[in-house]
Design a protein around this motif. Structure first.
Motif, PDB file in Angstrom:
ATOM      1  N   LYS A 218      45.858  42.332  40.481  1.00  0.00           N
ATOM      2  CA  LYS A 218      44.843  43.009  41.297  1.00  0.00           C
ATOM      3  C   LYS A 218      43.635  43.369  40.448  1.00  0.00           C
ATOM      4  O   LYS A 218      42.476  43.210  40.874  1.00  0.00           O
ATOM      5  CB  LYS A 218      45.448  44.253  41.939  1.00  0.00           C
ATOM      6  CG  LYS A 218      44.513  44.951  42.913  1.00  0.00           C
ATOM      7  CD  LYS A 218      45.211  46.139  43.586  1.00  0.00           C
ATOM      8  CE  LYS A 218      44.258  46.830  44.561  1.00  0.00           C
ATOM      9  NZ  LYS A 218      44.906  48.012  45.196  1.00  0.00           N
ATOM     10  N   HIS A 221      41.476  40.195  39.481  1.00  0.00           N
ATOM     11  CA  HIS A 221      40.568  39.744  40.548  1.00  0.00           C
ATOM     12  C   HIS A 221      39.182  40.375  40.421  1.00  0.00           C
ATOM     13  O   HIS A 221      38.165  39.719  40.655  1.00  0.00           O
ATOM     14  CB  HIS A 221      41.160  40.081  41.912  1.00  0.00           C
ATOM     15  CG  HIS A 221      40.161  40.017  43.034  1.00  0.00           C
ATOM     16  ND1 HIS A 221      39.716  38.829  43.562  1.00  0.00           N
ATOM     17  CD2 HIS A 221      39.497  40.999  43.691  1.00  0.00           C
ATOM     18  CE1 HIS A 221      38.825  39.085  44.507  1.00  0.00           C
ATOM     19  NE2 HIS A 221      38.673  40.386  44.614  1.00  0.00           N
ATOM     20  N   SER A 234      37.979  34.369  42.944  1.00  0.00           N
ATOM     21  CA  SER A 234      38.823  35.400  43.556  1.00  0.00           C
ATOM     22  C   SER A 234      40.289  35.058  43.360  1.00  0.00           C
ATOM     23  O   SER A 234      40.651  33.928  43.011  1.00  0.00           O
ATOM     24  CB  SER A 234      38.504  35.557  45.050  1.00  0.00           C
ATOM     25  OG  SER A 234      38.840  34.379  45.757  1.00  0.00           O
ATOM     26  N   LEU A 235      41.130  36.050  43.608  1.00  0.00           N
ATOM     27  CA  LEU A 235      42.568  35.907  43.421  1.00  0.00           C
ATOM     28  C   LEU A 235      43.263  36.849  44.390  1.00  0.00           C
ATOM     29  O   LEU A 235      42.882  38.009  44.519  1.00  0.00           O
ATOM     30  CB  LEU A 235      42.910  36.255  41.970  1.00  0.00           C
ATOM     31  CG  LEU A 235      44.353  36.265  41.489  1.00  0.00           C
ATOM     32  CD1 LEU A 235      44.363  36.097  39.952  1.00  0.00           C
ATOM     33  CD2 LEU A 235      45.087  37.558  41.843  1.00  0.00           C
ATOM     34  N   THR A 236      44.276  36.348  45.080  1.00  0.00           N
ATOM     35  CA  THR A 236      45.108  37.231  45.898  1.00  0.00           C
ATOM     36  C   THR A 236      46.545  36.740  45.861  1.00  0.00           C
ATOM     37  O   THR A 236      46.797  35.531  45.777  1.00  0.00           O
ATOM     38  CB  THR A 236      44.606  37.322  47.352  1.00  0.00           C
ATOM     39  OG1 THR A 236      45.297  38.377  48.019  1.00  0.00           O
ATOM     40  CG2 THR A 236      44.803  36.020  48.110  1.00  0.00           C
ATOM     41  N   ARG A 260      44.209  31.265  44.291  1.00  0.00           N
ATOM     42  CA  ARG A 260      43.136  31.480  43.316  1.00  0.00           C
ATOM     43  C   ARG A 260      41.933  30.637  43.708  1.00  0.00           C
ATOM     44  O   ARG A 260      42.040  29.403  43.843  1.00  0.00           O
ATOM     45  CB  ARG A 260      43.629  31.083  41.925  1.00  0.00           C
ATOM     46  CG  ARG A 260      42.576  31.169  40.823  1.00  0.00           C
ATOM     47  CD  ARG A 260      42.214  32.616  40.493  1.00  0.00           C
ATOM     48  NE  ARG A 260      41.618  32.684  39.173  1.00  0.00           N
ATOM     49  CZ  ARG A 260      40.321  32.546  38.920  1.00  0.00           C
ATOM     50  NH1 ARG A 260      39.469  32.333  39.911  1.00  0.00           N
ATOM     51  NH2 ARG A 260      39.874  32.648  37.681  1.00  0.00           N
TER      52      ARG A 260
END
Length: 411
Positions: A218, A221, A234-236, A260
């Motif tokens: 988190k 990101h 972005s990254l989730t 990603r």
């Protein structure tokens, strides 16, 4: 260029374009189940007078117009996602809905509308005699929703089709799009030792090991690269799984999936190493890998690939960008907006992997993709058919000789 004649014919064929699109929408065609819609497209291509129509071993359909030396391609993926919760739909997703302005149904914007416009662009080219020193191939590609770009890996490497540039007909909200962020599907796995849940101290809980990793991801990101045009990486975390002997036991493995998104300057190796370098990942001795896609096409063919979809971008002054801008100005008597996609397209292979210039102009809007009551606009279908008819002629006459190594593959 006979822009007025092109527009008049595109407007004349609005009913045929509309009917063809609604026929495609009526055929469920989720990834790896596209055979029936491919056959419907083949029927329409032959009806309007394509010079040659082929279906390759993966199941992609390729329709050819002309026999000139400059090979130009236009692409629409003709698979769709599912319908999701049917209760969220006001209209049947396959029977659809139509009025004077819109068409509703699964695939209307994403992305069968592009195919409808392309096929009738072929008819316009034939009817007006716009063929020149080019060969235009209209591609209906499969499995994009499952694995964007896989179809074009096959087309380029196995079909040996390498166009000078490709127009993607994914929805562009009436704009010209010249790039997108890339993406990856990453797996992070922790392992432990199971034991009875009444005495957890006897084991080693793999889920607990994942906790600090989630916190570090988190934070990662928030600190990813940015780019002035494509925007920020972005990254989730999109999924979480585990194994355990029972609900009364300590988990012996845990793994997560990461979506990603890669901006310019971020490569697959770079993104993987970022995660491997996290203190929590090192402390847990976690395994960080890329997912592999190897689902069979509807033809049965399996063409495995890593789930890495590179970023791509061409500059504003590229001849291909000028080609589309000139076509737009000629047809609509105004300057277009030039922008980028938020989501991913087959351009990840066309340009991201192979460096073939790619640019986008397509009917429909991004916010309709995968949404209930998905819709597209008849005016945009007509405008796109006109654009697709004009683009090859403009390129062959004005810009084919100006293609250089200016293409920017930024990954």
């Amino acid at each position: 260029m006979e822009f007025e004649k092109i527009m008049k014919l595109a407007q004349k064929y609005e009913p045929e374009i509309t009917k063809f699109l609604r026929d495609m929408i009526a055929i469920p065609s989720e990834s790896c189940q596209e055979e029936k819609v491919v056959l419907r497209i083949k029927e329409e291509m032959e009806k309007v007078g394509f010079d040659k129509v082929e279906i390759d071993p993966m199941g992609n359909i390729l329709g050819f117009i002309g026999h000139g030396k400059h090979l130009i391609a236009m692409d629409a993926h003709i698979d769709t996602v599912g319908v999701g919760n049917p209760e969220n739909w006001k209209y049947d997703p396959y029977k659809g809905y139509e009025d004077d302005e819109i068409i509703v149904g699964r695939g209307a914007s994403d992305q069968e509308g592009g195919m409808a416009s392309m096929v009738y662009a072929g008819k316009i080219i034939k009817e007006l005699g716009l063929e020149a020193d080019y060969t235009l191939v209209i591609v209906g590609s499969v499995q994009e929703e499952d694995c964007d770009g896989l179809c074009w890996q096959y087309i380029i490497q196995e079909d040996k089709l390498r166009p000078e540039f490709v127009v993607s007909t994914e929805p562009t909200d009436g704009k010209i799009y010249r790039g997108q962020r890339g993406r990856m599907e990453i797996r992070v796995k922790t392992t432990g030792v199971s034991c009875h849940g009444s005495a957890p101290e006897r084991g080693d809980n793999a889920i607990y090991k994942m906790g600090p990793i989630l916190s570090d991801l988190k934070a990662l990101h928030e600190n990813l690269m940015d780019h002035d045009f494509l925007g920020k990486g972005s990254l989730t975390v999109s999924e979480i799984f585990h194994t355990s002997p029972s609900r009364c036991a300590v988990a012996d493995s845990c793994w997560i999936s990461i979506d990603r998104r890669l901006t310019a300057g971020e490569t697959g190796d770079y993104a993987i190493q970022q995660i491997k370098n996290l203190p929590s990942v090192k402390a847990a001795n976690a395994e960080v890998t890329m997912y592999l896609y190897e689902r069979p096409a509807y033809t049965g063919l399996v063409y495995p690939t890593e789930c890495y979809f590179p970023t791509w971008l061409i500059e504003n002054e590229h001849p291909v960008c000028h080609t589309l801008v000139d076509a737009y100005r000629g047809l609509f008597k105004e300057a277009p907006q030039v922008d980028k996609w938020t989501f991913s397209t087959n351009g990840v292979s066309i340009m991201g992997r192979f460096g073939i210039p790619c640019i986008g102009f397509g009917p429909g809007h991004e916010d309709q993709a995968h949404a209930p009551n998905e819709r597209t606009w008849k005016k945009e279908l007509v405008n796109c058919a006109a654009m697709y008819a004009a683009i090859p002629m403009i390129y062959a006459k004005e810009y084919a000789g100006k293609m250089t190594d200016r293409t920017k593959n930024l990954v």
